[in-house]
Each structure stands twice: as structure tokens, then as C-alpha cells.
Design a protein around this motif. Structure first.
Motif, PDB file in Angstrom:
ATOM      1  N   ASN A 164      -3.197  29.833 -12.961  1.00 37.17           N
ATOM      2  CA  ASN A 164      -4.452  30.395 -12.467  1.00 37.17           C
ATOM      3  C   ASN A 164      -5.076  29.456 -11.441  1.00 37.17           C
ATOM      4  O   ASN A 164      -4.968  28.238 -11.557  1.00 37.17           O
ATOM      5  N   GLN A 165      -5.730  30.056 -10.460  1.00 36.57           N
ATOM      6  CA  GLN A 165      -6.330  29.279  -9.377  1.00 36.57           C
ATOM      7  C   GLN A 165      -7.848  29.370  -9.446  1.00 36.57           C
ATOM      8  O   GLN A 165      -8.403  30.439  -9.662  1.00 36.57           O
ATOM      9  N   SER A 166      -8.501  28.232  -9.250  1.00 38.17           N
ATOM     10  CA  SER A 166      -9.960  28.162  -9.192  1.00 38.17           C
ATOM     11  C   SER A 166     -10.340  27.607  -7.826  1.00 38.17           C
ATOM     12  O   SER A 166      -9.867  26.534  -7.440  1.00 38.17           O
ATOM     13  N   GLN A 167     -11.168  28.365  -7.097  1.00 35.62           N
ATOM     14  CA  GLN A 167     -11.629  27.910  -5.789  1.00 35.62           C
ATOM     15  C   GLN A 167     -13.146  27.900  -5.769  1.00 35.62           C
ATOM     16  O   GLN A 167     -13.773  28.881  -6.172  1.00 35.62           O
ATOM     17  N   VAL A 168     -13.725  26.791  -5.325  1.00 36.66           N
ATOM     18  CA  VAL A 168     -15.174  26.681  -5.173  1.00 36.66           C
ATOM     19  C   VAL A 168     -15.482  25.915  -3.887  1.00 36.66           C
ATOM     20  O   VAL A 168     -14.625  25.227  -3.340  1.00 36.66           O
ATOM     21  N   GLU A 169     -16.714  26.062  -3.437  1.00 34.00           N
ATOM     22  CA  GLU A 169     -17.233  25.197  -2.382  1.00 34.00           C
ATOM     23  C   GLU A 169     -18.163  24.207  -3.058  1.00 34.00           C
ATOM     24  O   GLU A 169     -18.660  24.456  -4.161  1.00 34.00           O
ATOM     25  N   PHE A 170     -18.401  23.090  -2.414  1.00 38.22           N
ATOM     26  CA  PHE A 170     -19.227  22.059  -3.044  1.00 38.22           C
ATOM     27  C   PHE A 170     -20.022  21.272  -2.021  1.00 38.22           C
ATOM     28  O   PHE A 170     -19.705  21.249  -0.836  1.00 38.22           O
ATOM     29  N   ILE A 171     -21.054  20.636  -2.546  1.00 39.69           N
ATOM     30  CA  ILE A 171     -21.832  19.615  -1.831  1.00 39.69           C
ATOM     31  C   ILE A 171     -21.779  18.366  -2.701  1.00 39.69           C
ATOM     32  O   ILE A 171     -22.061  18.430  -3.903  1.00 39.69           O
ATOM     33  N   LEU A 172     -21.390  17.257  -2.117  1.00 39.23           N
ATOM     34  CA  LEU A 172     -21.452  15.963  -2.803  1.00 39.23           C
ATOM     35  C   LEU A 172     -22.516  15.123  -2.110  1.00 39.23           C
ATOM     36  O   LEU A 172     -22.477  14.960  -0.887  1.00 39.23           O
ATOM     37  N   ASN A 173     -23.458  14.629  -2.879  1.00 38.42           N
ATOM     38  CA  ASN A 173     -24.433  13.672  -2.364  1.00 38.42           C
ATOM     39  C   ASN A 173     -23.990  12.293  -2.831  1.00 38.42           C
ATOM     40  O   ASN A 173     -23.915  12.034  -4.031  1.00 38.42           O
ATOM     41  N   TRP A 174     -23.648  11.449  -1.853  1.00 31.26           N
ATOM     42  CA  TRP A 174     -23.134  10.108  -2.109  1.00 31.26           C
ATOM     43  C   TRP A 174     -24.244   9.091  -1.908  1.00 31.26           C
ATOM     44  O   TRP A 174     -25.133   9.275  -1.090  1.00 31.26           O
ATOM     45  N   VAL A 175     -24.144   7.973  -2.628  1.00 36.04           N
ATOM     46  CA  VAL A 175     -25.061   6.854  -2.449  1.00 36.04           C
ATOM     47  C   VAL A 175     -24.213   5.576  -2.358  1.00 36.04           C
ATOM     48  O   VAL A 175     -23.212   5.437  -3.065  1.00 36.04           O
ATOM     49  N   LYS A 176     -24.611   4.687  -1.461  1.00 35.91           N
ATOM     50  CA  LYS A 176     -23.872   3.436  -1.292  1.00 35.91           C
ATOM     51  C   LYS A 176     -24.413   2.406  -2.273  1.00 35.91           C
ATOM     52  O   LYS A 176     -25.609   2.148  -2.320  1.00 35.91           O
ATOM     53  N   THR A 177     -23.513   1.830  -3.066  1.00 38.33           N
ATOM     54  CA  THR A 177     -23.886   0.815  -4.052  1.00 38.33           C
ATOM     55  C   THR A 177     -23.130  -0.473  -3.726  1.00 38.33           C
ATOM     56  O   THR A 177     -22.286  -0.490  -2.829  1.00 38.33           O
ATOM     57  N   ILE A 178     -23.377  -1.508  -4.495  1.00 43.09           N
ATOM     58  CA  ILE A 178     -22.626  -2.748  -4.279  1.00 43.09           C
ATOM     59  C   ILE A 178     -21.151  -2.556  -4.627  1.00 43.09           C
ATOM     60  O   ILE A 178     -20.309  -3.303  -4.165  1.00 43.09           O
ATOM     61  N   GLU A 179     -20.837  -1.523  -5.408  1.00 40.68           N
ATOM     62  CA  GLU A 179     -19.441  -1.199  -5.753  1.00 40.68           C
ATOM     63  C   GLU A 179     -18.798  -0.275  -4.729  1.00 40.68           C
ATOM     64  O   GLU A 179     -17.642   0.093  -4.874  1.00 40.68           O
ATOM     65  N   GLY A 180     -19.548   0.138  -3.713  1.00 38.68           N
ATOM     66  CA  GLY A 180     -19.047   1.091  -2.723  1.00 38.68           C
ATOM     67  C   GLY A 180     -19.759   2.428  -2.882  1.00 38.68           C
ATOM     68  O   GLY A 180     -20.767   2.542  -3.568  1.00 38.68           O
ATOM     69  N   TRP A 181     -19.233   3.455  -2.226  1.00 39.89           N
ATOM     70  CA  TRP A 181     -19.835   4.787  -2.271  1.00 39.89           C
ATOM     71  C   TRP A 181     -19.581   5.428  -3.630  1.00 39.89           C
ATOM     72  O   TRP A 181     -18.469   5.393  -4.149  1.00 39.89           O
ATOM     73  N   LYS A 182     -20.640   6.024  -4.213  1.00 43.24           N
ATOM     74  CA  LYS A 182     -20.564   6.719  -5.504  1.00 43.24           C
ATOM     75  C   LYS A 182     -21.216   8.098  -5.359  1.00 43.24           C
ATOM     76  O   LYS A 182     -22.184   8.257  -4.611  1.00 43.24           O
ATOM     77  N   ILE A 183     -20.702   9.066  -6.110  1.00 42.17           N
ATOM     78  CA  ILE A 183     -21.266  10.410  -6.092  1.00 42.17           C
ATOM     79  C   ILE A 183     -22.511  10.422  -6.987  1.00 42.17           C
ATOM     80  O   ILE A 183     -22.437  10.057  -8.154  1.00 42.17           O
ATOM     81  N   MET A 184     -23.628  10.850  -6.415  1.00 45.87           N
ATOM     82  CA  MET A 184     -24.875  10.949  -7.165  1.00 45.87           C
ATOM     83  C   MET A 184     -25.102  12.378  -7.644  1.00 45.87           C
ATOM     84  O   MET A 184     -25.630  12.587  -8.731  1.00 45.87           O
ATOM     85  N   GLN A 185     -24.692  13.348  -6.820  1.00 44.92           N
ATOM     86  CA  GLN A 185     -24.822  14.758  -7.171  1.00 44.92           C
ATOM     87  C   GLN A 185     -23.578  15.503  -6.728  1.00 44.92           C
ATOM     88  O   GLN A 185     -23.109  15.326  -5.613  1.00 44.92           O
ATOM     89  N   ASP A 186     -23.069  16.335  -7.614  1.00 44.64           N
ATOM     90  CA  ASP A 186     -21.908  17.181  -7.350  1.00 44.64           C
ATOM     91  C   ASP A 186     -22.355  18.609  -7.660  1.00 44.64           C
ATOM     92  O   ASP A 186     -22.570  18.957  -8.809  1.00 44.64           O
TER      93      ASP A 186
END
Length: 159
Positions: A134-156
Motif C-alpha cells: 500500500n502507498q501513502s502520499q502526503v504533502e508536508f511543511i517542516l519548520n526547522w530550527v538551528k541548534t548547537i547540534e545542527g538543524w532540528k525539526i521543530m514542527q512537522d
């Protein structure tokens, strides 16, 4: 006397300034000023590579590595799904991987990065072909934030 300086700004830009010191009246005059900015394409490529990394981790069934790409205070929202905080996001990815599995493909449509280079918004498409075919297709928005560890996803957010 001529003075040449380079100054890195908080937003990642670099200012090159040329100044002239007139020794007879001790005045400094700016002769020129250039501002160097990172190419947007370089940033787009970085975020495309992060999506590639995310799908590679999923496809090798390393679901906790996918969860590690999220900020500790992140949220996942879509349909009837609302997941908040790192511990729950870890559980979400473990469950999704074991229930659905399969192959995941991500495509970046666009990326917008704030002028301080500390936050970014990315829009894309996600396709998972599950172990059952089975196939699942979606569109998305990722809101990224830059941390000392690098870029992290804050909102998916997906639909």
C-alpha cells in the motif's frame, strides 16, 4: 592609509569594508562596502540532503535515527495525529516503522530560511510504499530550527 576589514554578521553574511584614513585631518572615510551572502541554492541543497538522510535512515529501518532529527520540543501534526515532545516522537517513529515499514521517498519543493539563518520552513512531498504494497502520499511543511547540534525539526505538519 587604507584599511580593509571583513566582519561576519549574526545572519551569516560577511561585510567587507575599505576605509581611508586621511592623516592630515585624522578623518576616516569609508571608501567601499560589500556584503557577501550565502547562495540560496546552497541552503536548498543542504535541506534536500537532510531529507535524503531522513529517508535513508527510515529505509534501513533505523527509526530512532529519524526521530533524532527532531527538536526535543517538536510537534508532529496531520489528520488525527498530534504528537508532542521527544519521548512521544520516538514512540511515533518506532510504531510507524514497525506498522508500515517499506520504502520512503521525500521530495523538497521549496525552502525559505530566515534572514538570521536560524529558522527555516520547507515544503515537500512524502511517499511511503509499505511492506504490504500500500502507498501513502502526503504533502508536508517542516519548520526547522538551528541548534548547537545542527538543524532540528521543530514542527512537522502533513496533509
Amino acid at each position: 592609509i587604507r584599511k580593509l576589514s571583513f566582519t561576519k554578521q549574526d545572519n551569516g553574511e560577511v561585510v567587507q569594508r575599505g576605509e581611508i584614513l586621511h592623516t592630515d585631518n585624522r578623518k576616516i572615510k569609508t571608501d567601499f562596502e560589500f556584503i557577501y551572502k550565502r547562495k540560496q541554492k546552497d541552503n536548498e541543497k543542504l535541506f534536500e540532503e537532510m531529507l535524503d538522510s531522513m529517508s535513508t535512515k527510515y529505509n534501513r529501518q533505523d527509526f530512532m535515527a529519524v526521530a533524532e532529527m527532531y527538536h526535543k520540543d517538536a510537534e508532529i501534526m496531520g489528520g488525527e495525529t498530534f504528537v508532542k515532545e521527544k519521548m512521544n516522537i520516538d514512540k511515533y517513529w518506532e510504531a510507524l516503522g514497525s506498522d508500515f515499514g517499506g520504502i520512503w521517498k521525500l521530495e523538497s519543493l521549496w525552502v525559505k530560511i530566515d534572514h538570521l539563518n536560524k529558522k527555516a520552513t520547507q515544503r515537500g512531498k512524502s511517499t511511503i510504499i509499505g511492506n504490504d504494497g500500500n502507498q501513502s502520499q502526503v504533502e508536508f511543511i517542516l519548520n526547522w530550527v538551528k541548534t548547537i547540534e545542527g538543524w532540528k525539526i521543530m514542527q512537522d505538519i502533513y496533509w
